[in-house]
Design a protein around this motif. Structure first.
Motif, mmCIF file in Angstrom:
data_model
loop_
_atom_site.group_PDB
_atom_site.id
_atom_site.type_symbol
_atom_site.label_atom_id
_atom_site.label_comp_id
_atom_site.label_asym_id
_atom_site.label_seq_id
_atom_site.Cartn_x
_atom_site.Cartn_y
_atom_site.Cartn_z
ATOM 1 N N GLN A 68 0.869 -1.183 0.000
ATOM 2 C CA GLN A 68 0.000 0.000 0.000
ATOM 3 C C GLN A 68 0.902 1.227 0.000
ATOM 4 O O GLN A 68 1.830 1.294 0.786
ATOM 5 C CB GLN A 68 -0.878 0.029 1.259
ATOM 6 C CG GLN A 68 -1.819 -1.122 1.403
ATOM 7 C CD GLN A 68 -2.952 -1.056 0.385
ATOM 8 O OE1 GLN A 68 -3.499 -0.011 0.110
ATOM 9 N NE2 GLN A 68 -3.272 -2.209 -0.198
ATOM 10 N N GLY A 69 0.639 2.180 -0.855
ATOM 11 C CA GLY A 69 1.433 3.400 -0.842
ATOM 12 C C GLY A 69 1.986 3.740 -2.211
ATOM 13 O O GLY A 69 1.550 3.213 -3.232
ATOM 14 N N ARG A 70 2.984 4.591 -2.218
ATOM 15 C CA ARG A 70 3.541 5.137 -3.448
ATOM 16 C C ARG A 70 4.453 4.156 -4.169
ATOM 17 O O ARG A 70 5.256 3.473 -3.554
ATOM 18 C CB ARG A 70 4.333 6.394 -3.128
ATOM 19 C CG ARG A 70 3.494 7.526 -2.575
ATOM 20 C CD ARG A 70 4.407 8.620 -2.016
ATOM 21 N NE ARG A 70 3.655 9.718 -1.476
ATOM 22 C CZ ARG A 70 3.307 9.818 -0.197
ATOM 23 N NH1 ARG A 70 3.625 8.869 0.665
ATOM 24 N NH2 ARG A 70 2.631 10.856 0.229
ATOM 25 N N VAL A 71 4.368 4.168 -5.492
ATOM 26 C CA VAL A 71 5.322 3.448 -6.335
ATOM 27 C C VAL A 71 6.576 4.309 -6.403
ATOM 28 O O VAL A 71 6.503 5.529 -6.525
ATOM 29 C CB VAL A 71 4.745 3.244 -7.760
ATOM 30 C CG1 VAL A 71 5.785 2.636 -8.680
ATOM 31 C CG2 VAL A 71 3.492 2.379 -7.708
ATOM 32 N N ASN A 72 7.742 3.688 -6.328
ATOM 33 C CA ASN A 72 8.995 4.430 -6.416
ATOM 34 C C ASN A 72 9.714 4.069 -7.702
ATOM 35 O O ASN A 72 9.807 2.893 -8.067
ATOM 36 C CB ASN A 72 9.891 4.105 -5.216
ATOM 37 C CG ASN A 72 11.132 4.973 -5.209
ATOM 38 O OD1 ASN A 72 11.048 6.185 -5.112
ATOM 39 N ND2 ASN A 72 12.278 4.350 -5.336
ATOM 40 N N LEU A 73 10.241 5.072 -8.381
ATOM 41 C CA LEU A 73 11.026 4.893 -9.593
ATOM 42 C C LEU A 73 12.253 5.774 -9.472
ATOM 43 O O LEU A 73 12.129 6.988 -9.332
ATOM 44 C CB LEU A 73 10.207 5.268 -10.828
ATOM 45 C CG LEU A 73 10.915 5.227 -12.165
ATOM 46 C CD1 LEU A 73 11.413 3.827 -12.479
ATOM 47 C CD2 LEU A 73 9.988 5.729 -13.268
ATOM 48 N N SER A 74 13.450 5.163 -9.502
ATOM 49 C CA SER A 74 14.689 5.904 -9.284
ATOM 50 C C SER A 74 15.677 5.686 -10.415
ATOM 51 O O SER A 74 15.941 4.541 -10.792
ATOM 52 C CB SER A 74 15.361 5.447 -7.989
ATOM 53 O OG SER A 74 14.577 5.745 -6.876
ATOM 54 N N PRO A 75 16.273 6.770 -10.917
ATOM 55 C CA PRO A 75 17.369 6.626 -11.884
ATOM 56 C C PRO A 75 18.664 6.314 -11.136
ATOM 57 O O PRO A 75 18.885 6.785 -10.017
ATOM 58 C CB PRO A 75 17.436 8.004 -12.544
ATOM 59 C CG PRO A 75 16.922 8.944 -11.496
ATOM 60 C CD PRO A 75 15.917 8.168 -10.685
ATOM 61 N N LYS A 76 19.513 5.517 -11.737
ATOM 62 C CA LYS A 76 20.799 5.137 -11.137
ATOM 63 C C LYS A 76 21.891 5.234 -12.195
ATOM 64 O O LYS A 76 21.635 5.089 -13.382
ATOM 65 C CB LYS A 76 20.765 3.691 -10.613
ATOM 66 C CG LYS A 76 19.594 3.342 -9.735
ATOM 67 C CD LYS A 76 19.728 3.902 -8.364
ATOM 68 C CE LYS A 76 18.561 3.451 -7.483
ATOM 69 N NZ LYS A 76 18.562 4.134 -6.210
ATOM 70 N N GLY A 77 23.108 5.427 -11.758
ATOM 71 C CA GLY A 77 24.246 5.503 -12.673
ATOM 72 C C GLY A 77 25.534 5.211 -11.940
ATOM 73 O O GLY A 77 25.565 4.427 -10.997
#
Length: 186
Positions: free
Chosen positions: A30-39
């Motif tokens: 339950q809650g926010r979907v997280n999407l993170s860029p990485k490098g």
């Protein structure tokens, strides 16, 4: 068109290793979907069904909080040059931390980067490729030095204090268990 694989093929591994950026998506129950860029040269193919990446200190710690709740993770890479391609790796993720038996083995696969919190290991269950025809062309000009410089300036003690203040819970209140599993010099 989209195509599914049950493993990372040698051709897909070559594609993964050539990319300078990847994206990680997780979601709590339950809650926010997280999407993170990485490098920053932080992704490794371990074998045909496993990848790992360095999780560097950031303003939040969403990914691991989500993984501790349900382990679901998607890693996406896409070509910004020449032949278009989008690659998604679907699987189950878990953090590897300094007190874990496999920490040194995995850490040795990466360059030393100040502010490393943990390593995320992903058991890949499915691989999908798609066309990427709408992804624009971009040219890689280098990694940003800001995170390394910030972490080096803070030092180990400053990073630990930052984790205490900013990385104990996800934005939805899920625990990260970050400090419970790190060795800290008192």
């Amino acid at each position: 068109m989209a195509k599914f694989y049950d493993r990372i093929t040698p051709e897909l591994q070559t594609f993964i290793e050539a990319q300078h950026i990847f994206f990680v998506a997780t979601a709590p129950n339950q809650g926010r979907v997280n999407l993170s860029p990485k490098g920053m040269d932080a992704l490794r193919v371990i074998n045909e069904s496993e990848i790992a990446y360095l999780d560097l200190t950031g303003s939040g710690s969403e990914t691991v909080a989500h993984l501790l709740e349900n382990a679901r993770i998607t890693v996406m890479l896409c070509s910004f040059t020449e032949k278009p391609l989008i690659l998604r790796l679907y699987g189950q993720g878990e953090p590897i931390r300094p007190r874990d038996e496999s920490w040194q083995e995995y850490l040795s696969l990466f360059p030393a980067i100040a502010g490393t919190r943990q390593i995320v290991r992903v058991k890949v269950e499915s691989v999908q490729t798609s066309c990427g025809f709408a992804v624009p062309f971009y040219e890689f000009s280098g990694d940003r030095p800001a995170l390394k410089e910030w972490a080096e300036k803070k030092g180990e003690e400053g990073i630990y204090e930052y984790w205490q203040a900013k990385n104990q819970h996800s934005i939805d209140g899920l625990p990260t268990e970050l400090l419970e599993t790190h060795i800290h010099k008192q």
